[in-house]
Motif scaffolding. Structure first.
Motif, short mmCIF file in Angstrom:
data_model
loop_
_atom_site.label_atom_id
_atom_site.label_comp_id
_atom_site.label_asym_id
_atom_site.label_seq_id
_atom_site.Cartn_x
_atom_site.Cartn_y
_atom_site.Cartn_z
N ASP A 42 0.81 -1.21 0.00
CA ASP A 42 0.00 0.00 0.00
C ASP A 42 0.85 1.27 0.00
OD1 ASP A 42 1.01 -0.25 2.55
OD2 ASP A 42 -0.88 0.17 3.58
N SER A 43 2.15 1.13 -0.30
CA SER A 43 3.05 2.28 -0.31
C SER A 43 2.88 3.10 -1.57
CB SER A 43 4.50 1.80 -0.22
OG SER A 43 4.84 1.06 -1.38
N ALA A 44 3.42 4.32 -1.54
CA ALA A 44 3.41 5.17 -2.74
C ALA A 44 4.21 4.52 -3.85
CB ALA A 44 3.96 6.54 -2.40
N GLY A 47 2.09 1.67 -5.31
CA GLY A 47 0.91 2.23 -5.96
C GLY A 47 1.24 2.94 -7.25
N SER A 106 -3.82 -4.76 -7.46
CA SER A 106 -4.28 -4.81 -6.08
C SER A 106 -5.80 -4.75 -6.04
CB SER A 106 -3.70 -3.63 -5.29
OG SER A 106 -4.23 -3.61 -3.97
N GLN A 109 -7.11 -1.93 -3.12
CA GLN A 109 -6.93 -0.49 -3.22
C GLN A 109 -7.46 0.04 -4.54
OE1 GLN A 109 -2.57 -0.34 -2.48
NE2 GLN A 109 -3.11 1.08 -0.84
N GLU A 113 -5.16 5.64 -4.75
CA GLU A 113 -5.40 5.72 -3.31
C GLU A 113 -4.13 6.08 -2.57
OE1 GLU A 113 -7.58 3.09 0.20
OE2 GLU A 113 -7.78 2.52 -1.91
N TRP A 114 -3.00 5.64 -3.12
CA TRP A 114 -1.70 5.96 -2.51
C TRP A 114 -1.43 7.45 -2.49
CZ3 TRP A 114 1.95 8.36 -5.66
CH2 TRP A 114 1.68 8.33 -7.03
N CYS A 168 4.50 10.89 -7.13
CA CYS A 168 5.58 9.99 -6.75
C CYS A 168 6.83 10.77 -6.37
CB CYS A 168 5.89 9.01 -7.89
SG CYS A 168 7.21 7.83 -7.54
N GLN A 171 6.19 11.66 -2.85
CA GLN A 171 5.90 10.64 -1.86
C GLN A 171 6.74 9.37 -1.94
OE1 GLN A 171 1.26 11.63 -2.58
NE2 GLN A 171 1.60 9.89 -1.24
N CYS A 172 7.30 9.04 -3.08
CA CYS A 172 8.07 7.81 -3.20
C CYS A 172 9.41 7.95 -2.47
CB CYS A 172 8.32 7.47 -4.67
SG CYS A 172 6.83 6.92 -5.56
#
Length: 208
Positions: A42-44, A47, A106, A109, A113-114, A168, A171-172
Motif C-alpha cells: 500500500d506504499s506510494a 501504488g 491490487s 486499493q 489511493e496511494w 511519486c 511521496q516515493c
C-alpha cells in the motif's frame, strides 16, 4: 534539429538511463527484494508502479492505433516515440513489482489511493485517461481527424501522467523509481508543448 526531434531524443535517453539504473539496482539486490527494504503493497512506490503501468498501457495502445489511422510522418513518429518509451518504462515498473514480490494488480486499493485521492470513476479511469467511447472514436477516425483526436487525447493523458508522476516525486522513497517519475514529468511536459504545436499546425487546439 527541430523540437520534435529534441522531444523524441529526450524521452528515449531518459528511458534508457533509468532502465540502466534499475538494472544496476536489481543486480545489486540479487534479484527479488522481499526483505525489509521492499516497499509495502500500500506504499506510494508500489501504488505508483501499478497505476502508472496501467496509465502507460493506454498511451501505448492509443499510439499504435493512430499509426494505423494516418500517414502523417510527424504524428506517426511522435506516436512511435511515446509507445516505445512508455512500453519500456512500463516494463521497468512491472519488473520492480516482481522484484519486490508484490502483486501487479491490487484488489484492496483503488487507483491513486496511494496519493490520497482514490479514483471514483465507473470505468476506473485515472486522470487523463480516455474513455471507452473516446478510444472507439479514435479507432474509427482517419487522416487529419485521427491526428487531431490523438493529439488532444494524448495531451490530456500526459497531463494526468504528469500529475501522478509529481505525486511519486513527492511521496516515493528516494531512488530509481522517484528519479524515473521526475524524468517522466520532464519528458511529458516537453511532449505536451510539442503536441500543442502540432495541433496548431492542424488548425486545432487542446481541448482544455
Amino acid at each position: 534539429m527541430d523540437r520534435a526531434q529534441w522531444a523524441a531524443i529526450t524521452a528515449v535517453v531518459l528511458a534508457l538511463l533509468f532502465a540502466a539504473a534499475a538494472a544496476v539496482a536489481t543486480a545489486g539486490d540479487g534479484g527479488r527484494d522481499t526483505g525489509p527494504h521492499a516497499p509495502a503493497t500500500d506504499s506510494a512506490d508500489a501504488g505508483f508502479a501499478r497505476d502508472m503501468s496501467d496509465h502507460h498501457q493506454q498511451a501505448v495502445e492509443m499510439s499504435f492505433v493512430v499509426r494505423e489511422r494516418t500517414t502523417d510522418e510527424e504524428v506517426r513518429r511522435l506516436a512511435y516515440d511515446i509507445a516505445n518509451t512508455q512500453a519500456n518504462q512500463r516494463g521497468m515498473m512491472q519488473g520492480w513489482l516482481e522484484m519486490w514480490g508484490l502483486p501487479k494488480v491490487s484488489m484492496d486499493q483503488k487507483p491513486m489511493e496511494w496519493m490520497g485521492m482514490p479514483v471514483d470513476d465507473p470505468e476506473g479511469r485515472m486522470p487523463g485517461m480516455a474513455s471507452r467511447a473516446e478510444m472507439e472514436r479514435l479507432r474509427g477516425a482517419s487522416g487529419r481527424q485521427a491526428e487531431v483526436l490523438y493529439l488532444q487525447l494524448m495531451t490530456e493523458h500526459h497531463k494526468g501522467g504528469v500529475h501522478m508522476a509529481e505525486g511519486c516525486v513527492r511521496q516515493c522513497e528516494p531512488g530509481v523509481e522517484r528519479d524515473l517519475a521526475q524524468g517522466m514529468v520532464t519528458a511529458q511536459q516537453s511532449e505536451i508543448g510539442l503536441m500543442a504545436d502540432l495541433l496548431k499546425a492542424r488548425g486545432a487546439a487542446p481541448r482544455r
